[in-house]
Design a protein around this motif. Structure first.
Motif, mmCIF file in Angstrom:
data_model
loop_
_atom_site.group_PDB
_atom_site.id
_atom_site.type_symbol
_atom_site.label_atom_id
_atom_site.label_comp_id
_atom_site.label_asym_id
_atom_site.label_seq_id
_atom_site.Cartn_x
_atom_site.Cartn_y
_atom_site.Cartn_z
ATOM 1 N N ARG A 75 1.136 -0.855 0.086
ATOM 2 C CA ARG A 75 -0.181 0.020 0.051
ATOM 3 C C ARG A 75 0.910 1.019 0.240
ATOM 4 N NH1 ARG A 75 -4.015 -1.743 4.531
ATOM 5 N NH2 ARG A 75 -1.921 -0.447 5.992
ATOM 6 N N ARG A 76 2.071 1.308 0.674
ATOM 7 C CA ARG A 76 2.585 2.390 1.277
ATOM 8 C C ARG A 76 3.229 2.747 -0.264
ATOM 9 N NH1 ARG A 76 5.659 1.395 6.641
ATOM 10 N NH2 ARG A 76 3.534 1.426 8.260
ATOM 11 N N TRP A 77 4.090 1.363 -0.980
ATOM 12 C CA TRP A 77 4.327 2.124 -2.029
ATOM 13 C C TRP A 77 3.962 2.446 -3.409
ATOM 14 C CZ3 TRP A 77 4.203 -0.331 -7.207
ATOM 15 C CH2 TRP A 77 5.526 0.029 -8.297
ATOM 16 N N LEU A 78 2.929 1.774 -2.980
ATOM 17 C CA LEU A 78 1.815 1.813 -4.565
ATOM 18 C C LEU A 78 1.238 3.361 -4.206
ATOM 19 C CD1 LEU A 78 -0.969 -1.324 -4.735
ATOM 20 C CD2 LEU A 78 0.734 -0.268 -6.763
ATOM 21 N N GLU A 79 0.688 3.797 -2.400
ATOM 22 C CA GLU A 79 1.166 5.569 -2.889
ATOM 23 C C GLU A 79 1.576 6.096 -2.935
ATOM 24 O OE1 GLU A 79 -1.076 5.559 1.347
ATOM 25 O OE2 GLU A 79 -2.991 4.747 -0.006
ATOM 26 N N ARG A 80 3.351 5.972 -2.246
ATOM 27 C CA ARG A 80 4.283 7.441 -3.052
ATOM 28 C C ARG A 80 4.900 6.912 -4.727
ATOM 29 N NH1 ARG A 80 6.920 4.301 0.380
ATOM 30 N NH2 ARG A 80 8.951 3.533 -1.170
ATOM 31 N N THR A 81 4.043 5.989 -5.798
ATOM 32 C CA THR A 81 4.461 5.922 -6.602
ATOM 33 C C THR A 81 3.278 6.702 -7.303
ATOM 34 O OG1 THR A 81 5.606 3.876 -6.407
ATOM 35 C CG2 THR A 81 4.401 4.695 -8.462
ATOM 36 N N VAL A 82 1.973 6.176 -7.126
ATOM 37 C CA VAL A 82 1.074 7.720 -7.593
ATOM 38 C C VAL A 82 0.938 9.589 -7.281
ATOM 39 C CG1 VAL A 82 -0.218 5.643 -8.069
ATOM 40 C CG2 VAL A 82 -0.452 6.799 -5.915
ATOM 41 N N GLY A 83 1.400 9.414 -5.729
ATOM 42 C CA GLY A 83 1.439 10.382 -5.606
ATOM 43 C C GLY A 83 0.748 10.571 -4.815
ATOM 44 N N LYS A 84 -0.182 10.056 -4.135
ATOM 45 C CA LYS A 84 -2.189 10.484 -3.857
ATOM 46 C C LYS A 84 -1.939 9.198 -2.556
ATOM 47 C CE LYS A 84 -5.086 10.701 -5.678
ATOM 48 N NZ LYS A 84 -6.835 10.683 -6.161
ATOM 49 N N ARG A 85 -2.734 9.677 -1.241
ATOM 50 C CA ARG A 85 -2.982 8.524 -0.463
ATOM 51 C C ARG A 85 -4.089 7.971 -1.139
ATOM 52 N NH1 ARG A 85 -2.437 8.099 5.513
ATOM 53 N NH2 ARG A 85 -4.517 7.328 5.106
ATOM 54 N N LEU A 86 -4.441 7.326 -0.886
ATOM 55 C CA LEU A 86 -5.984 6.190 -2.107
ATOM 56 C C LEU A 86 -7.053 5.341 -0.943
ATOM 57 C CD1 LEU A 86 -3.612 3.824 -4.292
ATOM 58 C CD2 LEU A 86 -5.308 6.400 -5.019
ATOM 59 N N ASP A 87 -8.334 5.234 -0.981
ATOM 60 C CA ASP A 87 -9.124 4.806 -0.685
ATOM 61 C C ASP A 87 -8.987 3.105 -0.923
ATOM 62 O OD1 ASP A 87 -11.343 3.809 0.520
ATOM 63 O OD2 ASP A 87 -13.165 5.573 -0.090
ATOM 64 N N TRP A 88 -8.865 2.196 -0.687
ATOM 65 C CA TRP A 88 -8.950 0.697 -0.215
ATOM 66 C C TRP A 88 -9.950 0.037 -0.551
ATOM 67 C CZ3 TRP A 88 -4.360 0.286 -2.918
ATOM 68 C CH2 TRP A 88 -3.259 0.850 -2.878
ATOM 69 N N ARG A 89 -10.628 0.951 0.031
ATOM 70 C CA ARG A 89 -11.917 -0.330 -0.050
ATOM 71 C C ARG A 89 -12.382 -0.888 -0.817
ATOM 72 N NH1 ARG A 89 -15.359 4.466 3.550
ATOM 73 N NH2 ARG A 89 -14.595 5.608 2.178
ATOM 74 N N SER A 90 -12.465 -0.326 -2.875
ATOM 75 C CA SER A 90 -13.025 -0.464 -3.238
ATOM 76 C C SER A 90 -12.157 -2.222 -3.991
ATOM 77 C CB SER A 90 -13.819 0.208 -3.715
ATOM 78 O OG SER A 90 -12.934 1.122 -4.506
ATOM 79 N N LEU A 91 -11.653 -2.686 -3.397
ATOM 80 C CA LEU A 91 -10.120 -2.481 -4.287
ATOM 81 C C LEU A 91 -10.443 -4.269 -4.193
ATOM 82 C CD1 LEU A 91 -7.107 -2.912 -4.466
ATOM 83 C CD2 LEU A 91 -6.383 -3.881 -2.589
ATOM 84 N N GLU A 92 -10.362 -4.142 -5.943
ATOM 85 C CA GLU A 92 -10.972 -5.984 -6.184
ATOM 86 C C GLU A 92 -8.945 -7.060 -6.596
ATOM 87 O OE1 GLU A 92 -12.715 -5.284 -10.089
ATOM 88 O OE2 GLU A 92 -14.283 -3.868 -8.715
#
Length: 198
Positions: A75-92
């Motif tokens: 999660r941390r790597w993905l958010e750091r890579t895209v440059g924003k906090r993400l809402d993971w509730r709808s993750l598939e």
């Protein structure tokens, strides 16, 4: 109704307070009502931002099977890579990929990670300010707080309208056009619905 209002303030107080509370919202919803009604004629030039990246092998190894929650390091790597906090509730999360839809007012977005290759694809579409405000009008992808605001705003508009009607009742004797105009305001949309909208 008059005795109820007298207990909690005068009719004029309720009317001006409710008008002050709903002024900005009413302007927003009136203007966006026009832009929504003419959405086909308003040219929009969406901008699309795309990012492609490779997930490190050590992180990819943590995704060998779908689980209830995404590992914290991933999660941390993905958010750091895209440059924003993400809402993971709808993750598939399937055996082949991670997919996260990222809808928002005035745009759209998504993120996917191919679990075989580790390829990250991230795309964000921005349709501009008019689309943003149109989506606020519709409550599209705006979250629970905006939904509560719309409900509260609607209640204040009802208070504004009913106190305005009661003021019309009290002033009708001095203004001959009061009831013809009020009746026209009710009949015009009704007739349009009945005669022209099928």
């Amino acid at each position: 109704m008059a005795s109820f209002l007298a207990r909690f303030g005068t009719l004029r107080q309720w009317h001006w307070i409710s008008s002050a509370l709903c002024l900005a919202g009413m302007l927003l919803f009136a203007v966006t009502g026009i832009t929504l009604n003419h959405a086909g004629q308003i040219e929009a030039r969406p901008s699309v931002h795309t990012l492609e990246e490779q997930m490190p092998e050590a992180l990819l190894a943590q995704l060998d099977a779908p689980a209830d929650a995404l590992p914290v390091d991933v999660r941390r790597w993905l958010e750091r890579t895209v440059g924003k906090r993400l809402d993971w509730r709808s993750l598939e999360w399937s055996d082949e990929e991670l997919y996260l839809p990222l809808p928002r007012p005035g745009g759209d977005g998504w993120l996917s990670v191919d679990l075989g290759s580790g390829e990250l694809l991230y795309e964000v579409t921005d349709r501009g300010w008019i689309a943003y405000f149109n989506d606020l009008h519709k409550g599209r992808h705006t979250g629970v707080l905006w939904s509560w605001f719309i409900d509260g705003f609607a209640v204040v508009c009802v208070v504004f309208s009913l106190t305005g009607l009661w003021l019309l009742v009290r002033q009708a004797g001095r203004q001959a056009l009061t009831w013809p105009l009020t009746l026209a305001g009710a009949l015009v949309p009704l007739l349009l619905m009945l005669l022209f909208i099928h």
